[in-house]
Design a protein around this motif. Structure first.
Motif, PDB file in Angstrom:
ATOM      1  N   PHE A 132       0.896  -1.070  -0.074  1.00  0.00           N
ATOM      2  CA  PHE A 132      -0.062   0.033   0.117  1.00  0.00           C
ATOM      3  C   PHE A 132       0.763   1.085  -0.042  1.00  0.00           C
ATOM      4  O   PHE A 132       1.449   1.709   1.080  1.00  0.00           O
ATOM      5  CB  PHE A 132      -0.983  -0.069   1.116  1.00  0.00           C
ATOM      6  CG  PHE A 132      -2.026   1.091   1.170  1.00  0.00           C
ATOM      7  CD1 PHE A 132      -3.178   0.968   0.645  1.00  0.00           C
ATOM      8  CD2 PHE A 132      -1.975   2.102   2.011  1.00  0.00           C
ATOM      9  CE1 PHE A 132      -4.220   1.860   0.506  1.00  0.00           C
ATOM     10  CE2 PHE A 132      -2.583   3.274   2.004  1.00  0.00           C
ATOM     11  CZ  PHE A 132      -3.810   3.012   1.330  1.00  0.00           C
ATOM     12  N   ASP A 133       1.192   2.107  -1.196  1.00  0.00           N
ATOM     13  CA  ASP A 133       1.999   3.091  -1.209  1.00  0.00           C
ATOM     14  C   ASP A 133       1.306   4.250  -1.330  1.00  0.00           C
ATOM     15  O   ASP A 133      -0.024   4.307  -1.234  1.00  0.00           O
ATOM     16  CB  ASP A 133       2.870   2.689  -2.605  1.00  0.00           C
ATOM     17  CG  ASP A 133       2.019   2.604  -3.612  1.00  0.00           C
ATOM     18  OD1 ASP A 133       0.898   2.868  -3.869  1.00  0.00           O
ATOM     19  OD2 ASP A 133       2.692   2.310  -4.849  1.00  0.00           O
ATOM     20  N   GLU A 134       1.881   5.367  -1.988  1.00  0.00           N
ATOM     21  CA  GLU A 134       1.611   6.698  -1.972  1.00  0.00           C
ATOM     22  C   GLU A 134       0.175   6.796  -2.855  1.00  0.00           C
ATOM     23  O   GLU A 134      -0.656   7.357  -2.642  1.00  0.00           O
ATOM     24  CB  GLU A 134       2.541   7.817  -2.505  1.00  0.00           C
ATOM     25  CG  GLU A 134       3.574   7.835  -1.319  1.00  0.00           C
ATOM     26  CD  GLU A 134       4.826   7.048  -1.717  1.00  0.00           C
ATOM     27  OE1 GLU A 134       4.754   5.900  -2.253  1.00  0.00           O
ATOM     28  OE2 GLU A 134       5.901   7.361  -1.261  1.00  0.00           O
ATOM     29  N   GLY A 135       0.429   5.946  -4.026  1.00  0.00           N
ATOM     30  CA  GLY A 135      -0.725   6.164  -5.209  1.00  0.00           C
ATOM     31  C   GLY A 135      -1.691   5.520  -4.554  1.00  0.00           C
ATOM     32  O   GLY A 135      -2.997   5.746  -5.002  1.00  0.00           O
ATOM     33  N   GLU A 136      -1.801   4.359  -3.783  1.00  0.00           N
ATOM     34  CA  GLU A 136      -3.049   3.784  -3.059  1.00  0.00           C
ATOM     35  C   GLU A 136      -3.769   4.591  -1.935  1.00  0.00           C
ATOM     36  O   GLU A 136      -4.810   4.669  -2.028  1.00  0.00           O
ATOM     37  CB  GLU A 136      -2.620   2.320  -2.431  1.00  0.00           C
ATOM     38  CG  GLU A 136      -1.927   1.221  -3.207  1.00  0.00           C
ATOM     39  CD  GLU A 136      -2.999   0.523  -3.628  1.00  0.00           C
ATOM     40  OE1 GLU A 136      -4.077   0.536  -3.468  1.00  0.00           O
ATOM     41  OE2 GLU A 136      -2.906  -0.478  -4.840  1.00  0.00           O
ATOM     42  N   LEU A 137      -2.733   5.284  -1.241  1.00  0.00           N
ATOM     43  CA  LEU A 137      -3.323   6.290  -0.188  1.00  0.00           C
ATOM     44  C   LEU A 137      -4.066   7.229  -1.133  1.00  0.00           C
ATOM     45  O   LEU A 137      -5.041   7.686  -0.531  1.00  0.00           O
ATOM     46  CB  LEU A 137      -2.205   6.994   0.584  1.00  0.00           C
ATOM     47  CG  LEU A 137      -2.604   7.973   1.419  1.00  0.00           C
ATOM     48  CD1 LEU A 137      -3.292   7.282   2.567  1.00  0.00           C
ATOM     49  CD2 LEU A 137      -1.346   8.570   2.088  1.00  0.00           C
ATOM     50  N   ALA A 138      -3.431   7.868  -2.046  1.00  0.00           N
ATOM     51  CA  ALA A 138      -4.236   8.904  -3.135  1.00  0.00           C
ATOM     52  C   ALA A 138      -5.496   8.510  -3.435  1.00  0.00           C
ATOM     53  O   ALA A 138      -6.568   9.108  -3.391  1.00  0.00           O
ATOM     54  CB  ALA A 138      -3.282   9.266  -4.155  1.00  0.00           C
ATOM     55  N   ARG A 139      -5.414   7.118  -3.889  1.00  0.00           N
ATOM     56  CA  ARG A 139      -6.850   6.656  -4.349  1.00  0.00           C
ATOM     57  C   ARG A 139      -7.935   6.554  -3.264  1.00  0.00           C
ATOM     58  O   ARG A 139      -9.009   7.036  -3.762  1.00  0.00           O
ATOM     59  CB  ARG A 139      -6.809   5.221  -5.035  1.00  0.00           C
ATOM     60  CG  ARG A 139      -7.622   4.773  -6.048  1.00  0.00           C
ATOM     61  CD  ARG A 139      -6.932   3.498  -6.646  1.00  0.00           C
ATOM     62  NE  ARG A 139      -5.560   3.665  -7.346  1.00  0.00           N
ATOM     63  CZ  ARG A 139      -4.661   2.454  -7.436  1.00  0.00           C
ATOM     64  NH1 ARG A 139      -5.031   1.385  -7.424  1.00  0.00           N
ATOM     65  NH2 ARG A 139      -3.668   3.002  -7.884  1.00  0.00           N
ATOM     66  N   ALA A 140      -7.577   6.375  -2.231  1.00  0.00           N
ATOM     67  CA  ALA A 140      -8.443   6.270  -1.044  1.00  0.00           C
ATOM     68  C   ALA A 140      -9.003   7.616  -0.689  1.00  0.00           C
ATOM     69  O   ALA A 140     -10.132   7.893  -0.478  1.00  0.00           O
ATOM     70  CB  ALA A 140      -7.653   5.823   0.070  1.00  0.00           C
ATOM     71  N   LEU A 141      -8.078   8.812  -0.730  1.00  0.00           N
ATOM     72  CA  LEU A 141      -8.416   9.882  -0.191  1.00  0.00           C
ATOM     73  C   LEU A 141      -9.202  10.589  -1.631  1.00  0.00           C
ATOM     74  O   LEU A 141     -10.006  11.722  -1.358  1.00  0.00           O
ATOM     75  CB  LEU A 141      -7.017  10.889  -0.266  1.00  0.00           C
ATOM     76  CG  LEU A 141      -6.192  10.633   1.010  1.00  0.00           C
ATOM     77  CD1 LEU A 141      -5.413  11.571   1.353  1.00  0.00           C
ATOM     78  CD2 LEU A 141      -6.992   9.882   2.179  1.00  0.00           C
ATOM     79  N   ILE A 142      -8.832  10.070  -2.819  1.00  0.00           N
ATOM     80  CA  ILE A 142      -9.723  10.400  -3.927  1.00  0.00           C
ATOM     81  C   ILE A 142     -11.138  10.248  -3.679  1.00  0.00           C
ATOM     82  O   ILE A 142     -12.199  10.752  -3.777  1.00  0.00           O
ATOM     83  CB  ILE A 142      -9.173  10.321  -5.216  1.00  0.00           C
ATOM     84  CG1 ILE A 142      -7.972  11.044  -5.617  1.00  0.00           C
ATOM     85  CG2 ILE A 142     -10.122  10.475  -6.595  1.00  0.00           C
ATOM     86  CD1 ILE A 142      -6.989  10.225  -6.833  1.00  0.00           C
ATOM     87  N   GLU A 143     -11.298   9.151  -3.323  1.00  0.00           N
ATOM     88  CA  GLU A 143     -12.666   8.426  -3.235  1.00  0.00           C
ATOM     89  C   GLU A 143     -13.312   9.119  -1.997  1.00  0.00           C
ATOM     90  O   GLU A 143     -14.589   9.476  -1.859  1.00  0.00           O
ATOM     91  CB  GLU A 143     -12.742   6.854  -3.000  1.00  0.00           C
ATOM     92  CG  GLU A 143     -14.124   6.339  -2.509  1.00  0.00           C
ATOM     93  CD  GLU A 143     -14.326   4.984  -2.701  1.00  0.00           C
ATOM     94  OE1 GLU A 143     -13.634   4.518  -3.829  1.00  0.00           O
ATOM     95  OE2 GLU A 143     -15.330   4.508  -2.282  1.00  0.00           O
ATOM     96  N   PHE A 144     -12.561   9.398  -0.760  1.00  0.00           N
ATOM     97  CA  PHE A 144     -12.895  10.264   0.220  1.00  0.00           C
ATOM     98  C   PHE A 144     -13.485  11.396  -0.108  1.00  0.00           C
ATOM     99  O   PHE A 144     -14.607  11.835   0.383  1.00  0.00           O
ATOM    100  CB  PHE A 144     -11.904  10.449   1.336  1.00  0.00           C
ATOM    101  CG  PHE A 144     -12.501  11.150   2.617  1.00  0.00           C
ATOM    102  CD1 PHE A 144     -13.249  10.611   3.734  1.00  0.00           C
ATOM    103  CD2 PHE A 144     -12.027  12.479   2.522  1.00  0.00           C
ATOM    104  CE1 PHE A 144     -13.496  11.412   4.511  1.00  0.00           C
ATOM    105  CE2 PHE A 144     -12.363  13.406   3.648  1.00  0.00           C
ATOM    106  CZ  PHE A 144     -13.057  12.770   4.546  1.00  0.00           C
ATOM    107  N   SER A 145     -12.760  12.225  -1.079  1.00  0.00           N
ATOM    108  CA  SER A 145     -13.296  13.629  -1.490  1.00  0.00           C
ATOM    109  C   SER A 145     -14.605  13.431  -2.398  1.00  0.00           C
ATOM    110  O   SER A 145     -15.209  14.443  -2.342  1.00  0.00           O
ATOM    111  CB  SER A 145     -12.066  13.898  -2.644  1.00  0.00           C
ATOM    112  OG  SER A 145     -10.912  14.230  -2.074  1.00  0.00           O
TER     113      SER A 145
END
Ligand code: IPE
Ligand code: IPE
Ligand code: MG
Length: 247
Positions: free
Chosen positions: A220-233
């Motif tokens: 689970f890297d930066e890109g995966e974290l970004a995906r989660a935060l995009i969905e959260f957004s």
């Protein structure tokens, strides 16, 4: 070139930053098995990955990161795996604390210290004391943590302090939890593909957004974290209310 951009520049679709992110760091064992390695090697890789995700959270402006490192139920695993996890945690504290301190990380512990080896318990307390005035980001480590045990401990303390029934409110109970003083998590991420809380922040996550990914925690890297935060957004949080009419 791309890696010269900051994370917020790389991921403009992240339009809302959760103040408090909780992560159920699951899938270490399966990550190791897929590579023909012992489960403990997965825990080692998972611990190393925490540094990368903490750095990314800090860069994105997340203020509290709560991570589920060891549950009260995890004592039921084979003794060599439990011993390996304890060793890895001790090593990580020894290796990382100074650097975390230099980077403004406030370390907190959520969980029971009873039942933890005295030396490890002392290391945890020392790391918390050393870093307690740091303000850049709070790393809240749920270790020997269970959400139900936390509520039991809170009720015991409330009774021991002699509080009267009319003084017991939701705010009071929140203050008596291990996480007292921290705002509730806005987003709970679970890696490793399961769809359950496994006793993680069960009181605090009442209105958290939930995000699950099949990716094993060490991957689970930066890109995966970004995906989660995009969905959260893109999520609309309603807290039981009717959504605001569009203007
Ligand atoms: C999570 O990974 C880490 C801990 C529970 C300590 P697991 O060890 O649960 O990995 P899987 O779920 O078996 O793959
Ligand atoms: C949750 O994972 C605990 C941690 C990540 C520390 P588990 O692997 O223990 O959860 P279950 O057993 O799949 O519910
Ligand atoms: Mg698991």
């Amino acid at each position: 070139m791309a890696d010269k951009l900051s994370l917020p520049e790389r991921y403009p679709e992240i339009t809302k930053i959760p103040f408090h992110v909780g992560i159920i760091m699951d899938g270490n064992g399966r990550w190791a098995r897929a590579r023909g390695l012992p489960r403990v090697a997965g825990h080692k890789a998972g611990t190393d990955n925490l540094r990368r995700v903490l750095r990314a959270c800090s860069e994105l402006g997340v203020k509290v990161l709560s991570v589920y490192a060891f549950s009260t139920e995890n004592w039921g695993r084979p003794p060599d795996e439990v011993a390996g996890l304890m060793t890895i945690l001790g090593q990580a504290i020894r290796r990382e604390t100074q650097d975390l301190h230099a980077n403004g990380v406030c370390i907190r512990h959520s969980g029971r210290l009873e039942g933890v080896a005295p030396r490890l318990a002392q290391q945890i307390q020392d790391a918390v004391a050393l870093t307690c005035n740091n303000t850049r980001i709070t790393l809240n480590v749920a270790f020997n943590y269970g959400g139900r045990a936390e509520i039991v401990d809170a009720v015991k303390h409330i009774l021991a302090d002699g509080l009267r029934p009319e003084e017991v409110t939701e705010t009071l109970i929140s203050d008596y939890l291990y996480t007292g003083g921290l705002p509730d998590p806005d987003l709970i991420i679970r890696t490793g593909g399961e769809y359950r809380l496994s006793n993680f922040l069960i009181w605090q996550a009442a209105y958290a957004e939930y995000y699950a990914t099949p990716t094993f925690w060490p991957d689970f890297d930066e890109g995966e974290l970004a995906r989660a935060l995009i969905e959260f957004s893109q999520r609309e949080r309603r807290f039981g209310k009717v959504p605001e009419p569009e203007t």
